[in-house]
Structures are given as structure tokens and as C-alpha cells.
Scaffold this active site. Sequence first.
Site, short mmCIF file in Angstrom:
data_model
loop_
_atom_site.label_atom_id
_atom_site.label_comp_id
_atom_site.label_asym_id
_atom_site.label_seq_id
_atom_site.Cartn_x
_atom_site.Cartn_y
_atom_site.Cartn_z
N ARG A 236 1.00 -1.18 0.03
CA ARG A 236 -0.15 -0.06 0.01
C ARG A 236 0.83 1.24 -0.16
O ARG A 236 2.23 1.24 -0.02
CB ARG A 236 -0.98 -0.05 1.06
CG ARG A 236 -0.61 -0.68 2.43
CD ARG A 236 0.46 0.21 3.13
NE ARG A 236 0.45 1.31 3.20
CZ ARG A 236 1.24 2.21 3.54
NH1 ARG A 236 2.51 1.96 3.77
NH2 ARG A 236 0.71 3.68 3.69
N ASP B 73 -1.95 10.94 -2.10
CA ASP B 73 -2.13 10.00 -3.15
C ASP B 73 -2.60 10.54 -4.48
O ASP B 73 -2.46 9.98 -5.36
CB ASP B 73 -3.36 9.12 -2.34
CG ASP B 73 -2.91 8.44 -1.40
OD1 ASP B 73 -2.63 8.91 -0.18
OD2 ASP B 73 -2.74 7.08 -1.57
N ASN C 296 -5.13 12.49 0.73
CA ASN C 296 -4.41 11.69 1.46
C ASN C 296 -5.15 10.76 2.38
O ASN C 296 -6.42 11.15 2.45
CB ASN C 296 -3.16 12.45 2.11
CG ASN C 296 -2.10 11.53 2.79
OD1 ASN C 296 -1.74 10.74 2.09
ND2 ASN C 296 -1.65 11.85 3.89
O1 MRU Z 1 -4.34 3.33 2.29
P1 MRU Z 1 -2.93 3.52 2.31
O2 MRU Z 1 -2.17 3.05 3.33
O3 MRU Z 1 -2.25 3.46 0.96
O4 MRU Z 1 -2.77 5.19 2.20
C1 MRU Z 1 -1.49 5.65 2.23
C2 MRU Z 1 -1.38 7.00 2.36
O5 MRU Z 1 -2.48 7.82 2.53
C3 MRU Z 1 0.03 7.76 2.07
O6 MRU Z 1 -0.20 8.77 3.02
C4 MRU Z 1 -0.03 8.17 0.64
O7 MRU Z 1 -0.28 6.90 -0.12
C5 MRU Z 1 1.43 8.66 0.44
S1 MRU Z 1 2.63 7.47 0.52
C6 MRU Z 1 4.10 8.05 0.04
#
Ligand code: MRU
Length: 367
Positions: free
Chosen positions: A66, A259, A269
Site C-alpha cells: 500500500r 495520493d 491523502n
Molecule cells: O491506504 P494506504 O495505506 O495506501 O494510504 C497511504 C497514504 O495515504 C499515504 O499517505 C500516501 O499514499 C502517500 S505514501 C508516500
Amino acid sequence: MRRNGTLLEGLTEETMINKKENMETMFWRDASLYILDQRLLPQKKEYIACHDASAVAEAICNMSVRGAPAIGIAAAFGMALAAQEAMKMDFSPDQYRAYIRDAADNLARTRPTAVNLTWALDRIEEWLRGNENASRKEIMDGLRKEASKILVEDIEINRRMGKRGSELVPERAAILTHCNAGALATGGYGTALGVIRTAVEQGKKIHVYIDETRPLLQGARLTAFEMKEEGIAATLITDNCAGYMMLQQNIDLIIVGADRIAANGDTANKIGTYSLAVLADFHSIPFYIAAPLSTIDNTIESGKDIVIEQREPSEVTTFLGLQTAPKGFAAFNPAFDVTPASLITALITERGVINKPDRQKISRLLY
Ligand code: MRU
């Protein structure tokens, strides 16, 4: 740190030296992609062997891997695996390419919010378009090399971002972060945590406060794990403690990843980021986003157009598998929220830092 057979093609010795073996988010070995199963961290460090593209899609869906850049890199390797699978079938050249493109469609459907996923798939597609006359073997090798390149570049980009972002970090700063935007969420090193790592490498004595990040605890499990591995001073807090910390003047700055960033700077995010930005504004605390240019989606005007992933209510009604709410109780579980650009003090990218990001400044940075 060299481990027999695990060096990704194209990965430089220096990059490997700077990477901790137990922080490898993923690696390629013997025609398979090995993904660190982040669902098990920090208790267990186990890798999932993905022998085909659908195994990679599953690992993204179930969040074994993730974090926006990491899922993009995994998806790129997924396309390389699709090219490998298709070698075993009796396909015409057109059918061979169609098979790989179907795999890309399947990978693109896994998670909707992080644009890095489609960015990486588009880059592989671009390689395919640029090599129209390549043989099947050349395509198979070429896609694997391109995926490795994306991974190596991502680590380099994070280091550049780290250098630029660390200039914003004062000596002895107390930094709040949310979710995990570290080595585990990227090819290595991290975006928000990359800035923190660089500041520490420069000898700054900083302290990191980590939001636990309900419901999946990326902060408590993953960011805390990374800080411990690196020996960076850090304290875990519940998400609802963040406001209190700011009121007590215990936080000097906030830094998180992203994101998807719309053309006007609105930023998606992890859910809870918006609340932090509002609190930061109220308490006059700088609020920074660290993200590579690949996270900027210039095709969407504002955050209103960002699709927010909705996840299973059971992630909210349970805690680490234990039922906490009455059985069958309704729950709302968006995985991300959008912070308006007006609440962002600066956007840190590999190309530079933009104070008070807006449409014009972002467009100047991109072109
Ligand atoms: O649901 P996730 O764990 O994939 O969410 C990740 C995030 O929100 C991070 O802050 C984002 O992807 C940036 S990672 C460098």
C-alpha cells in the site's frame, strides 16, 4: 547490503547500501515479484511471492502492499509478470500485447484514489507504444527493466525530496505525521518520512509524533516500525490526541504524503489528513505535503473530482479482528479525504518546494 539474487536489475550498489534489507517493500527474484506483506507488520516480516499479474492485483487490493508510489511500482512489475505469463501461450503478436493491456486494466481497477498507480501503468504502456516492433522476448525483458527503473527512480526522487524538504525542518523540531509515507509506502526511503530521515541524517535532533491512523493503523504498525528500525526518536499518539498536542504547543510542523494532487493543489491523502490541516491552520502550525510529481494529476481541476475509495465497514466495527461495535452496526469508511490547497503551507516535490500551492505555481513547476 547485498543479498544473493535479490538485487533488482538496474538497482545501483549505492541505492542498495542505503536501503535496509528489512525495509525492502518489494524485490524481483527468479522471475517473480516478492512483496513484503505489510498486513503482518510489525509482528512478522514475510514476503508474498507473486508469479503472475493477478497475484500483484490481489496484493494491492488486500493492502499487502500500500502507499501511492509503492502500488504504482508493484503494478508496473505486474505488467512485466503479465508479459512473462503470455510467453507461455500460443499468441499472435497482437494477442500478446492485448493480454498485457488486459492485465493493466485489471491492475488499474484495484484502488481508485492514488494516481501513481495509473501513472506507472501509463509509463509501461508508453514503453510498449515506443517499441512497436519488439519481439515477445524483448517486450518481456523491456517491461521488467522499465519496472525496475521506476523503482530505482522513485528512491532517488525521495532522496531529492528529502533534501529539499529538510530545509523546512528546524533543529529540534517536533513533527507530526499521519499514516505511513515512508520506505514501505514507496520504492524505499519515503516521501514525508524521507524528509524526516534526511533531517536526521543532517544531524538535526527531531522528535516524530505518529498518529496511529485508524482503522488500519498504518501509523502505529508501519511508521512506528520504520522509526524504530532507524532509531529515530518517536512517540505514538491516538488520532484524536493530535489537536491536544497542538494546543499544548508540542508540535512545530506537520508533514504527510499524498495520493493525488489536483491541478489547483487540493490534495487527497489518508482519512484524517483534512482534520489535521484545519487544526494546523487554527494553531498557526506549518502543514506540509511531500509528494513526487507523479502524484500530481493535472487532468483534474480540483479535489472535488478525486474519487475517494470506500472500504469495508467491518474495518471500523472491528479492531485487529475483534468485534468492537454491535454486530451488523452501520459504519462509514472512506480511505482518504481531500485537503484544500488553501490549508497547505507548502508542497515539497523532487523539483522544488512550492509555498502556498495553487494552479499557476503547480503548472509552472510541471512545465
Ligand atoms: O491506504 P494506504 O495505506 O495506501 O494510504 C497511504 C497514504 O495515504 C499515504 O499517505 C500516501 O499514499 C502517500 S505514501 C508516500
